[in-house]
Design an enzyme around this catalytic site. Structure first.
Site, PDB file in Angstrom:
ATOM      1  CB  SER A  15      -0.795   0.048   1.298  1.00  0.00           C
ATOM      2  OG  SER A  15      -0.161  -0.133   2.417  1.00  0.00           O
ATOM      3  CB  SER A 132      16.826  -8.254   5.920  1.00  0.00           C
ATOM      4  OG  SER A 132      17.864  -7.948   7.040  1.00  0.00           O
ATOM      5  CE1 TYR A 146      12.013  -2.962  11.374  1.00  0.00           C
ATOM      6  CE2 TYR A 146      14.439  -2.059  11.444  1.00  0.00           C
ATOM      7  CZ  TYR A 146      13.456  -2.335  10.634  1.00  0.00           C
ATOM      8  OH  TYR A 146      13.198  -2.317   9.298  1.00  0.00           O
ATOM      9  CE  LYS A 150      12.986  -5.691   8.893  1.00  0.00           C
ATOM     10  NZ  LYS A 150      12.068  -6.051   7.935  1.00  0.00           N
TER      11      LYS A 150
HETATM   12  N1  LIG Z   1      12.049   2.640   5.481  1.00  0.00           N
HETATM   13  C1  LIG Z   1      13.328   2.234   5.997  1.00  0.00           C
HETATM   14  O1  LIG Z   1      14.118   3.172   6.049  1.00  0.00           O
HETATM   15  C2  LIG Z   1      13.459   0.964   5.911  1.00  0.00           C
HETATM   16  C3  LIG Z   1      15.076   0.402   6.017  1.00  0.00           C
HETATM   17  C4  LIG Z   1      15.233  -0.756   5.833  1.00  0.00           C
HETATM   18  C5  LIG Z   1      14.320  -1.834   6.036  1.00  0.00           C
HETATM   19  N2  LIG Z   1      12.893  -1.384   5.886  1.00  0.00           N
HETATM   20  C6  LIG Z   1      11.856  -2.501   5.660  1.00  0.00           C
HETATM   21  O2  LIG Z   1      11.269  -2.506   4.336  1.00  0.00           O
HETATM   22  C7  LIG Z   1       9.759  -2.990   4.706  1.00  0.00           C
HETATM   23  C8  LIG Z   1       8.894  -1.942   4.306  1.00  0.00           C
HETATM   24  O3  LIG Z   1       8.821  -0.868   5.066  1.00  0.00           O
HETATM   25  P1  LIG Z   1       8.710   0.719   4.457  1.00  0.00           P
HETATM   26  O4  LIG Z   1       9.762   1.707   4.891  1.00  0.00           O
HETATM   27  O5  LIG Z   1       8.046   0.822   3.054  1.00  0.00           O
HETATM   28  O6  LIG Z   1       7.345   1.008   5.690  1.00  0.00           O
HETATM   29  P2  LIG Z   1       5.923   1.768   5.336  1.00  0.00           P
HETATM   30  O7  LIG Z   1       5.837   2.840   4.223  1.00  0.00           O
HETATM   31  O8  LIG Z   1       5.401   1.939   6.765  1.00  0.00           O
HETATM   32  O9  LIG Z   1       5.014   0.123   4.869  1.00  0.00           O
HETATM   33  C9  LIG Z   1       4.830  -0.515   5.618  1.00  0.00           C
HETATM   34  C10 LIG Z   1       3.999  -1.972   4.757  1.00  0.00           C
HETATM   35  O10 LIG Z   1       3.754  -2.985   5.553  1.00  0.00           O
HETATM   36  C11 LIG Z   1       2.428  -3.129   5.751  1.00  0.00           C
HETATM   37  N3  LIG Z   1       2.110  -3.923   6.966  1.00  0.00           N
HETATM   38  C12 LIG Z   1       2.217  -3.350   8.197  1.00  0.00           C
HETATM   39  N4  LIG Z   1       1.676  -4.175   9.246  1.00  0.00           N
HETATM   40  C13 LIG Z   1       1.348  -5.162   8.619  1.00  0.00           C
HETATM   41  C14 LIG Z   1       0.541  -6.433   8.879  1.00  0.00           C
HETATM   42  N5  LIG Z   1       0.350  -6.665  10.210  1.00  0.00           N
HETATM   43  N6  LIG Z   1      -0.019  -7.084   7.983  1.00  0.00           N
HETATM   44  C15 LIG Z   1       0.206  -6.657   6.748  1.00  0.00           C
HETATM   45  N7  LIG Z   1       0.876  -5.853   6.227  1.00  0.00           N
HETATM   46  C16 LIG Z   1       1.393  -5.003   7.149  1.00  0.00           C
HETATM   47  C17 LIG Z   1       1.440  -1.812   5.499  1.00  0.00           C
HETATM   48  O11 LIG Z   1       0.574  -2.083   4.895  1.00  0.00           O
HETATM   49  P3  LIG Z   1      -0.975  -1.642   5.424  1.00  0.00           P
HETATM   50  O12 LIG Z   1      -0.887  -0.484   6.601  1.00  0.00           O
HETATM   51  O13 LIG Z   1      -1.681  -0.905   4.176  1.00  0.00           O
HETATM   52  O14 LIG Z   1      -1.750  -2.853   5.788  1.00  0.00           O
HETATM   53  C18 LIG Z   1       2.605  -1.058   4.579  1.00  0.00           C
HETATM   54  O15 LIG Z   1       2.206  -1.284   3.193  1.00  0.00           O
HETATM   55  C19 LIG Z   1       9.963  -3.244   6.127  1.00  0.00           C
HETATM   56  O16 LIG Z   1       9.934  -4.778   6.259  1.00  0.00           O
HETATM   57  C20 LIG Z   1      10.969  -2.629   6.714  1.00  0.00           C
HETATM   58  O17 LIG Z   1      11.457  -3.125   7.958  1.00  0.00           O
HETATM   59  C21 LIG Z   1      12.315  -0.231   5.618  1.00  0.00           C
END
Ligand SMILES: NC(=O)c1ccc[n+]([C@@H]2O[C@H](COP(=O)([O-])OP(=O)(O)OC[C@H]3O[C@@H](n4cnc5c(N)ncnc54)[C@H](OP(=O)(O)O)[C@@H]3O)[C@@H](O)[C@H]2O)c1
Length: 271
Positions: A15, A132, A146, A150
């Site tokens: 999303s 990760s 967190y 990971k």
């Molecule tokens: N942004 C960073 O700096 C960063 C860095 C390293 C790794 N990551 C990893 O990248 C991935 C995506 O993160 P993002 O930064 O894109 O975060 P984000 O913009 O907050 O998006 C998180 C997504 O996860 C979904 N989600 C959360 N809880 C859920 C649940 N219980 N069941 C199903 N879907 C769920 C949300 O969907 P809905 O709310 O629509 O259900 C949303 O689409 C994560 O695994 C995060 O740990 C992020």
């Protein structure tokens, strides 16, 4: 019009952020893409089929996989992207809160993976990309819980890769650094705050905000995920973006004591 056919992809958490960018990148590359959100009312108008799924709910995950199979008959690629963050002192979270975090970031990945593997085994082919983080490679003060999720994904993915390789299935890791998404807005707040951590927590929030502002665009991670998804001989792990590549390199080659000092400095902690 896209004429290549790379198969059927399922992206959890499509999303917003990295998942949303990944769904689009895969679709443009030639995958038929199913994305998930917990809140799906209408599907997307950009060629991606959105389905409802909460990765913490066994029934919801089973229904998701049934729905994809009913519509597409197969699943070639799973991107376990859904995840949430939590910033605060490790002792500021109750066990219940830590379990809730693990339920999304770790058991959510296990649930969806275990639900998809029988299909991939039957097909004799499949690829699973697990999100990760560089925080899956290094210590992360005030992100301890967190980072633990990971680190768990790292161990799970590498081990599972050995178990399923002979079925034609590969598990690969993608490790982003700070990426400009809703991650910060969606951070869980510790549920048992302790005054002693107030100032350092506030400082970490400032460091995080700055890092997010200058972080990579979600497209950088999406392109890395596409590479991990389509490589004929995939690597175990793909650092996404320049900072992630640097962190990964430094973690491997810089002596521990120097790494320790540098990490404390970066996090505004006394060296
Ligand atoms: N942004 C960073 O700096 C960063 C860095 C390293 C790794 N990551 C990893 O990248 C991935 C995506 O993160 P993002 O930064 O894109 O975060 P984000 O913009 O907050 O998006 C998180 C997504 O996860 C979904 N989600 C959360 N809880 C859920 C649940 N219980 N069941 C199903 N879907 C769920 C949300 O969907 P809905 O709310 O629509 O259900 C949303 O689409 C994560 O695994 C995060 O740990 C992020």
């Amino acid at each position: 019009m896209n004429t290549t056919n790379l198969g059927v992809a399922l992206v959890t958490g499509a999303s917003t952020g990295i998942g949303r960018a990944t769904a689009k990148t895969l679709q443009i590359a030639g995958f038929r893409v199913f994305g998930t959100s917990r809140r799906v009312s209408a599907g997307r108008s950009d060629g991606i089929t959105m389905l409802s799924c909460d990765v913490t709910d066994d029934g919801s995950v089973a229904k998701l996989v049934d729905e994809v199979l009913a519509q597409a008959g197969r699943i070639d690629l799973l991107v376990n992207n859904a995840g949430i963050g939590l910033l605060g002192g490790a002792e500021e979270s109750s066990i219940a809160q830590a379990q809730a975090l693990f339920d999304v970031n770790v058991f959510g990945v296990l649930r969806v993976t275990s639900a998809v593997l029988p299909t991939m085994r039957r097909q004799g082919t499949g690829r699973i990309v697990n999100l990760s983080s560089v925080l899956g490679l290094i210590p992360a003060p005030y992100f301890a819980l967190y980072a633990s999720t990971k680190h768990a994904i790292e161990g799970y993915s590498e081990s599972l890769d050995h178990e399923v390789r002979s079925f034609g299935i590969r598990i690969v890791l993608v490790e982003p650094a700070y990426t400009r998404t809703s991650f910060e807005d969606n951070l869980a707040k510790p549920d048992q705050l302790l005054d002693i951590y107030d100032s350092v927590r506030a400082g970490m929030n400032v460091i995080l905000r700055k890092a997010m502002e200058t972080g990579d665009a979600p497209d950088v991670v999406a392109r890395t995920i596409l590479a991990a998804a389509t490589a004929s001989r995939p690597r175990r792990r793909y650092a996404a973006g320049k900072i992630a590549r640097q962190v990964s390199f430094l973690r491997r080659f810089v002596p521990e004591s120097a790494f320790d000092k540098s990490l404390r400095k970066q996090n505004g902690l006394p060296v």
